[in-house]
Design a protein around this motif. Structure first.
Motif, PDB file in Angstrom:
ATOM      1  N   GLY A  91      11.776   6.332   5.639  1.00 40.21           N
ATOM      2  CA  GLY A  91      12.421   7.259   4.293  1.00 40.21           C
ATOM      3  C   GLY A  91      12.636   8.633   4.630  1.00 40.21           C
ATOM      4  O   GLY A  91      12.300   9.027   5.959  1.00 40.21           O
ATOM      5  N   GLY A  92      13.174   9.484   3.926  1.00 43.52           N
ATOM      6  CA  GLY A  92      13.871  10.765   4.247  1.00 43.52           C
ATOM      7  C   GLY A  92      14.739  10.862   5.153  1.00 43.52           C
ATOM      8  O   GLY A  92      15.632   9.862   5.601  1.00 43.52           O
ATOM      9  N   ALA A  93      15.432  12.172   4.818  1.00 45.58           N
ATOM     10  CA  ALA A  93      17.084  12.353   5.551  1.00 45.58           C
ATOM     11  C   ALA A  93      16.971  12.203   6.851  1.00 45.58           C
ATOM     12  O   ALA A  93      17.933  12.105   7.452  1.00 45.58           O
ATOM     13  CB  ALA A  93      17.271  13.807   4.914  1.00 45.58           C
ATOM     14  N   THR A  94      15.691  12.451   7.776  1.00 38.80           N
ATOM     15  CA  THR A  94      15.636  12.554   8.959  1.00 38.80           C
ATOM     16  C   THR A  94      16.211  11.017   9.717  1.00 38.80           C
ATOM     17  O   THR A  94      16.385  11.089  10.853  1.00 38.80           O
ATOM     18  CB  THR A  94      14.508  12.969   9.590  1.00 38.80           C
ATOM     19  OG1 THR A  94      13.408  12.304   9.006  1.00 38.80           O
ATOM     20  CG2 THR A  94      14.217  14.464   9.175  1.00 38.80           C
ATOM     21  N   THR A  95      15.925  10.043   8.833  1.00 35.84           N
ATOM     22  CA  THR A  95      16.058   8.557   9.313  1.00 35.84           C
ATOM     23  C   THR A  95      17.406   8.321   9.092  1.00 35.84           C
ATOM     24  O   THR A  95      17.898   7.060   9.548  1.00 35.84           O
ATOM     25  CB  THR A  95      14.987   7.715   8.892  1.00 35.84           C
ATOM     26  OG1 THR A  95      15.026   7.668   7.336  1.00 35.84           O
ATOM     27  CG2 THR A  95      13.579   7.961   9.072  1.00 35.84           C
ATOM     28  N   ALA A 102      12.789  -1.827   5.677  1.00 33.24           N
ATOM     29  CA  ALA A 102      11.275  -2.187   6.347  1.00 33.24           C
ATOM     30  C   ALA A 102      11.523  -2.281   7.799  1.00 33.24           C
ATOM     31  O   ALA A 102      12.430  -3.148   8.123  1.00 33.24           O
ATOM     32  CB  ALA A 102      10.752  -3.533   5.374  1.00 33.24           C
ATOM     33  N   VAL A 103      10.389  -2.003   8.415  1.00 34.01           N
ATOM     34  CA  VAL A 103      10.287  -2.405   9.845  1.00 34.01           C
ATOM     35  C   VAL A 103      10.637  -3.769  10.334  1.00 34.01           C
ATOM     36  O   VAL A 103      11.359  -4.267  10.964  1.00 34.01           O
ATOM     37  CB  VAL A 103       9.385  -1.790  10.625  1.00 34.01           C
ATOM     38  CG1 VAL A 103       9.029  -2.022  11.822  1.00 34.01           C
ATOM     39  CG2 VAL A 103       9.234  -0.384  10.543  1.00 34.01           C
ATOM     40  N   GLY A 104       9.797  -4.710   9.402  1.00 34.11           N
ATOM     41  CA  GLY A 104       9.783  -6.095   9.683  1.00 34.11           C
ATOM     42  C   GLY A 104      11.040  -6.856   9.493  1.00 34.11           C
ATOM     43  O   GLY A 104      11.564  -7.525  10.139  1.00 34.11           O
ATOM     44  N   ASN A 105      11.899  -6.049   8.307  1.00 34.44           N
ATOM     45  CA  ASN A 105      13.192  -6.878   8.387  1.00 34.44           C
ATOM     46  C   ASN A 105      14.033  -6.500   9.389  1.00 34.44           C
ATOM     47  O   ASN A 105      14.806  -7.486  10.019  1.00 34.44           O
ATOM     48  CB  ASN A 105      13.867  -6.072   6.896  1.00 34.44           C
ATOM     49  CG  ASN A 105      13.262  -6.434   5.845  1.00 34.44           C
ATOM     50  OD1 ASN A 105      12.270  -7.207   5.741  1.00 34.44           O
ATOM     51  ND2 ASN A 105      13.930  -5.800   4.827  1.00 34.44           N
TER      52      ASN A 105
END
Length: 324
Positions: A91-95, A102-105
């Motif tokens: 989440g967030g603009a930095t990503t 989702a990491v798992g995806n």
């Protein structure tokens, strides 16, 4: 000395939060029962992180598969941490482009790329999480869900239109009159077919009826295995109507199963007494499928329409443990 009983082989069909609730309940059956659990998961998701990955990279949407893996993750510190990681969303603009994923995806998409086989990818992910059971897709090819809906536009209550995509069908405010998959006859995952044929119990629901439960009955190879299997069949009913099933009574949910798979026979229907209300029409609908209605308090106690895994597991123990 009496030999230990073989595990009860259970195959649970569904997707999303409903299937996760069922899988967590099945895990709660231990130590009273030893179960061999297989989750067979819908692959029609086209929204959110799964939809973005599917549109950009192709392949199976990983979200519902991820949720099933996490529901079966081992209850150990390392695997709990891995399960939390799988559920973490950026989440967030930095990503930047990762926001909402989702990491798992991403892990599942990477494993499918690396191994070239979604079943092998799910087995590897399962080993990472120490899953107590197996997760399989209902088909190894992504499918699309379409519905013929009456009254989708409030100002045109009699108009029937076709709505495309799981995310749109799930939130329609009209009445779904017909459901279909694209491609029309997707190939069933061979491992899912084999698990169905070898099962002692097949479990349908809870979950979104049109987008998570009924699609399994529209995959010809899987539908044939469900009908031919010598397993007993259990339907777990939802606790409340969803947008896609507004106007559909509890009894209508059961009738829809027979509508989409006329040869389906069911042994037991499990429902919460408060959610059912007057049991008589539900009992009649269950009897039309050859089933007996079992009422049990399986909802959480805070009044929200969610299944309590402990309560649902307690209700499942005498059912799944009963001898034929």
């Amino acid at each position: 000395m009496t030999a230990p009983k073989a595990p009860v082989r259970v195959v649970a069909f569904g997707g999303g939060h409903g299937l996760s609730a069922s899988l967590r309940a099945l895990r709660r059956c231990a130590p009273d029962l030893t179960l061999d659990i297989t989750a067979v998961v819908t692959v029609g998701d086209d929204g959110g992180s799964s939809g973005r990955l599917r549109a950009e990279r192709g392949g199976l949407p990983p979200g519902d598969l991820r949720q099933a893996l996490v529901a079966l993750a081992a209850d150990e510190p390392a695997t709990r941490r891995s399960a939390t990681l799988f559920q973490h969303r950026f989440g967030g603009a930095t990503t930047a482009g990762l926001t909402g994923h989702a990491v798992g995806n991403l892990v599942l998409a990477g494993l499918i790329d690396l191994l070239g086989d979604p079943v092998a990818a799910l087995e590897h992910a399962g080993s990472m999480l120490g899953t107590v059971g197996r997760v399989l897709p209902m088909s190894c090819e992504p499918i699309d869900i379409e519905a013929r809906v009456r009254g989708a536009a409030p100002d045109r209550p009699d108009e029937v239109v076709t709505i495309h995509g799981q995310r749109h069908v799930a939130v329609t405010t009209g009445r779904v009159e017909a459901l279909r998959l694209t491609p029309n006859a997707p190939s069933a995952c061979p491992e899912a077919v084999a698990a169905t044929e070898a099962a002692d119990w097949l479990i349908f629901g809870p979950g979104s009826w049109y987008t998570s439960v009924l699609p399994h009955l529209l995959v010809p190879g899987l539908a044939a295995a469900i009908v031919a299997s010598r397993a007993r069949r259990l339907v777990t009913l939802n606790l409340a109507a969803e947008k896609e099933t507004l106007g559909l009574s509890v009894a209508d949910h059961l009738a829809a199963l027979r509508w989409y798979l006329p040869d389906l026979a069911v042994d037991l229907v499990l429902a919460d007494a408060k959610a059912v209300g007057d049991p008589e029409p539900v009992e009649r609908a269950a009897e039309a499928l050859g089933a007996r209605l079992v009422l049990a308090p399986v909802a959480v106690t805070d009044g929200t329409p969610r299944h309590d895994p402990d309560a649902l597991g307690a209700a499942l123990v005498p059912v799944l443990g009963a001898d034929r």
